[in-house]
Design an enzyme around this catalytic site. Structure first.
Site, PDB file in Angstrom:
ATOM      1  N   TYR A 168      -1.240  -0.571  10.206  1.00  0.00           N
ATOM      2  CA  TYR A 168      -1.258  -1.137   8.850  1.00  0.00           C
ATOM      3  C   TYR A 168      -0.143  -0.504   8.004  1.00  0.00           C
ATOM      4  O   TYR A 168       0.596  -1.197   7.286  1.00  0.00           O
ATOM      5  CB  TYR A 168      -2.631  -0.859   8.248  1.00  0.00           C
ATOM      6  N   SER A 207       0.851  -1.190   0.000  1.00  0.00           N
ATOM      7  CA  SER A 207       0.000   0.000   0.000  1.00  0.00           C
ATOM      8  C   SER A 207       0.881   1.233   0.000  1.00  0.00           C
ATOM      9  O   SER A 207       1.927   1.260   0.658  1.00  0.00           O
ATOM     10  CB  SER A 207      -0.880   0.009   1.244  1.00  0.00           C
TER      11      SER A 207
HETATM   12  P1  NDP Z   1      -9.906  -8.322   1.899  1.00  0.00           P
HETATM   13  O1  NDP Z   1     -10.160  -8.034   3.332  1.00  0.00           O
HETATM   14  O2  NDP Z   1     -11.047  -8.460   0.969  1.00  0.00           O
HETATM   15  O3  NDP Z   1      -9.045  -9.656   1.756  1.00  0.00           O
HETATM   16  C1  NDP Z   1      -8.015  -9.956   2.623  1.00  0.00           C
HETATM   17  C2  NDP Z   1      -7.734 -11.425   2.502  1.00  0.00           C
HETATM   18  O4  NDP Z   1      -6.649 -11.748   3.381  1.00  0.00           O
HETATM   19  C3  NDP Z   1      -8.922 -12.293   2.932  1.00  0.00           C
HETATM   20  O5  NDP Z   1      -9.007 -13.415   2.102  1.00  0.00           O
HETATM   21  C4  NDP Z   1      -8.542 -12.701   4.341  1.00  0.00           C
HETATM   22  O6  NDP Z   1      -9.122 -13.923   4.752  1.00  0.00           O
HETATM   23  C5  NDP Z   1      -7.052 -12.879   4.140  1.00  0.00           C
HETATM   24  N1  NDP Z   1      -6.325 -12.987   5.382  1.00  0.00           N
HETATM   25  C6  NDP Z   1      -6.353 -12.178   6.457  1.00  0.00           C
HETATM   26  N2  NDP Z   1      -5.553 -12.658   7.411  1.00  0.00           N
HETATM   27  C7  NDP Z   1      -5.011 -13.793   6.931  1.00  0.00           C
HETATM   28  C8  NDP Z   1      -4.118 -14.737   7.453  1.00  0.00           C
HETATM   29  N3  NDP Z   1      -3.615 -14.646   8.697  1.00  0.00           N
HETATM   30  N4  NDP Z   1      -3.742 -15.788   6.677  1.00  0.00           N
HETATM   31  C9  NDP Z   1      -4.248 -15.918   5.436  1.00  0.00           C
HETATM   32  N5  NDP Z   1      -5.128 -15.061   4.904  1.00  0.00           N
HETATM   33  C10 NDP Z   1      -5.488 -14.009   5.644  1.00  0.00           C
HETATM   34  O7  NDP Z   1      -8.908  -7.182   1.438  1.00  0.00           O
HETATM   35  P2  NDP Z   1      -8.299  -6.779   0.024  1.00  0.00           P
HETATM   36  O8  NDP Z   1      -8.659  -7.774  -1.004  1.00  0.00           O
HETATM   37  O9  NDP Z   1      -8.608  -5.366  -0.181  1.00  0.00           O
HETATM   38  O10 NDP Z   1      -6.756  -6.869   0.351  1.00  0.00           O
HETATM   39  C11 NDP Z   1      -5.841  -7.579  -0.464  1.00  0.00           C
HETATM   40  C12 NDP Z   1      -4.504  -6.898  -0.373  1.00  0.00           C
HETATM   41  O11 NDP Z   1      -4.580  -5.597  -0.975  1.00  0.00           O
HETATM   42  C13 NDP Z   1      -4.009  -6.654   1.043  1.00  0.00           C
HETATM   43  O12 NDP Z   1      -2.629  -6.910   1.096  1.00  0.00           O
HETATM   44  C14 NDP Z   1      -4.278  -5.179   1.272  1.00  0.00           C
HETATM   45  O13 NDP Z   1      -3.420  -4.644   2.232  1.00  0.00           O
HETATM   46  C15 NDP Z   1      -3.991  -4.644  -0.117  1.00  0.00           C
HETATM   47  N6  NDP Z   1      -4.550  -3.322  -0.384  1.00  0.00           N
HETATM   48  C16 NDP Z   1      -5.899  -3.151  -0.479  1.00  0.00           C
HETATM   49  C17 NDP Z   1      -6.407  -1.907  -0.767  1.00  0.00           C
HETATM   50  C18 NDP Z   1      -7.863  -1.666  -0.897  1.00  0.00           C
HETATM   51  O14 NDP Z   1      -8.231  -0.495  -1.120  1.00  0.00           O
HETATM   52  N7  NDP Z   1      -8.717  -2.683  -0.795  1.00  0.00           N
HETATM   53  C19 NDP Z   1      -5.510  -0.752  -0.995  1.00  0.00           C
HETATM   54  C20 NDP Z   1      -4.115  -1.046  -0.861  1.00  0.00           C
HETATM   55  C21 NDP Z   1      -3.666  -2.294  -0.574  1.00  0.00           C
HETATM   56  P3  NDP Z   1     -10.487 -13.973   5.630  1.00  0.00           P
HETATM   57  O15 NDP Z   1     -11.627 -13.903   4.657  1.00  0.00           O
HETATM   58  O16 NDP Z   1     -10.372 -15.277   6.317  1.00  0.00           O
HETATM   59  O17 NDP Z   1     -10.483 -12.790   6.552  1.00  0.00           O
END
Ligand code: NDP
Length: 339
Positions: free
Chosen positions: A258, A203
């Protein structure tokens, strides 16, 4: 001619031949390949990188069904969309998720769409035992790894909140989880001319310019940055959280825990890139931009599929155009980094 065509003409050729929706090329957006933490950096934001030099004989589609990608946190959001995109493009993809039921259903939904080369394994990146079990599973099922996308992450704040109540878990998942998994999978990367790829979904909140402590900023931009420096930085942040002094120590002001976790992930990517420079392994970061997922409460300026399209493009850059140690920004004319 858009900047996307200039930076990645081979990808544009490839995607147009497959009729992929090139949303980054049809808007006025720029797919910017950003230099990460370069010592000569004078601007506050990551610096735009010169376009990679392009050879006239580009390999347009270097991958095949034998090319194996692992995506973490892929039961939903950007991770799920990335698995779908990579599988659509013909790779073998391992969808991983911490919850067996949610992950299994996600993989099944893709196989039901005809994406038969999607596999599933449980992986909780915050749990070293789960990482070990996953790596054993992977070894038993695949001979080598080509692409690792460290996507899994957590944030416990709503968009305008800034609590650090879960700072340890945030750092453990977003930074240490990605790092431990990467280190455990390093021996599995295929030695091949197509170059192994690590793509850390990060990010811009973790950009070095968000750090207001000048010593910390200098350390992160130093040529001699090490994993020990990064872990010391993270330890110092967690100590400030424990002491209740974190607000006055120059840490990033938005989504602080974060942001620190992503700052550490970006810095670790730089260290990895240096360690494997010229050794057939690239490590880059990708900020998808403000995307409509659970993490943002469904708010955002793009869908997960749109973000994944750019992520897949970066992960699949032709070997001759693949940089290392770079921070790629998601592309949109209206970038809003205040998650
Ligand atoms: P979501 O919350 O939709 O997805 C996050 C995913 O990570 C989920 O599948 C969640 O699983 C999983 N997760 C969380 N903790 C763990 C763990 N301990 N082990 C394995 N899986 C885990 O978020 P996004 O799709 O938005 O995020 C994806 C990436 O994009 C992240 O790295 C985020 O930081 C990055 N990002 C997102 C932005 C945005 O605007 N959305 C902007 C900038 C970066 P579960 O369903 O079980 O919780």
């Amino acid at each position: 001619m858009t900047l996307a065509n200039v930076f990645f003409p081979s990808w544009s050729l490839f995607t147009s031949s497959l009729s992929i929706n090139r949303w980054w090329a049809t808007s006025e957006c720029t797919v910017a390949c950003m230099a990460m933490f370069t010592p000569s950096q004078t601007q506050m934001e990551p610096r735009e990188q010169e376009p990679p030099s392009l050879s006239p004989a580009l390999s347009i589609r270097w991958w095949s069904k034998e090319t194996v990608a692992v995506v973490t946190g892929a039961n939903k959001g950007i991770g799920f969309a990335l698995v779908k995109k990579l599988a659509h493009l013909g790779l073998t993809v391992v969808l991983t998720a911490r919850d067996a039921e949610r992950g299994g259903q996600a993989a099944e939904s893709l196989r039901a769409q005809g994406l038969v080369d999607v596999h599933f394994s449980v992986l909780d990146v915050s749990d070293p035992v789960s990482i070990d079990a996953f790596v054993s599973w992977f070894r038993n099922h695949f001979t080598a790894l080509d692409i690792l996308v460290n996507n899994a992450a957590v944030s416990f704040n709503d968009i305008h909140e800034n609590s650090v109540d879960n700072a340890e878990l945030v750092v453990k998942t977003n930074f240490y989880g990605s790092k431990l998994l990467t280190e455990a999978l390093l021996p599995m990367f295929r030695r091949s001319p197509s170059i192994g790829r690590i793509l850390n979904v990060s990010s811009r909140l973790g950009s070095v310019n968000k750090v207001r402590n000048p010593n910390m900023g200098r350390m992160l931009q130093g040529e001699d940055l090490t994993e020990e420096h990064i872990e010391a930085m993270v330890g110092s942040f967690l100590e400030d959280v424990r002491k209740g002094t974190w607000k006055s120590q120059g840490w990033p002001e938005v989504w602080t825990d974060y942001a620190v976790s992503k700052l550490a992930l970006n810095a670790y990517t730089k260290v990895l890139a240096t360690r494997y420079d010229g050794c057939g392994l690239s490590a880059n970061c990708f900020c998808p931009g403000f995307t409509q997922t659970s993490m943002t409460g469904g708010k955002g300026t793009r869908t997960a599929d749109e973000a994944a399209e750019v992520g897949a493009m970066i992960a699949l850059l032709p070997p001759e155009n693949l940089p290392t140690g770079k921070f790629f920004m998601g592309c949109n004319p209206v970038i809003n980094s205040k998650l």
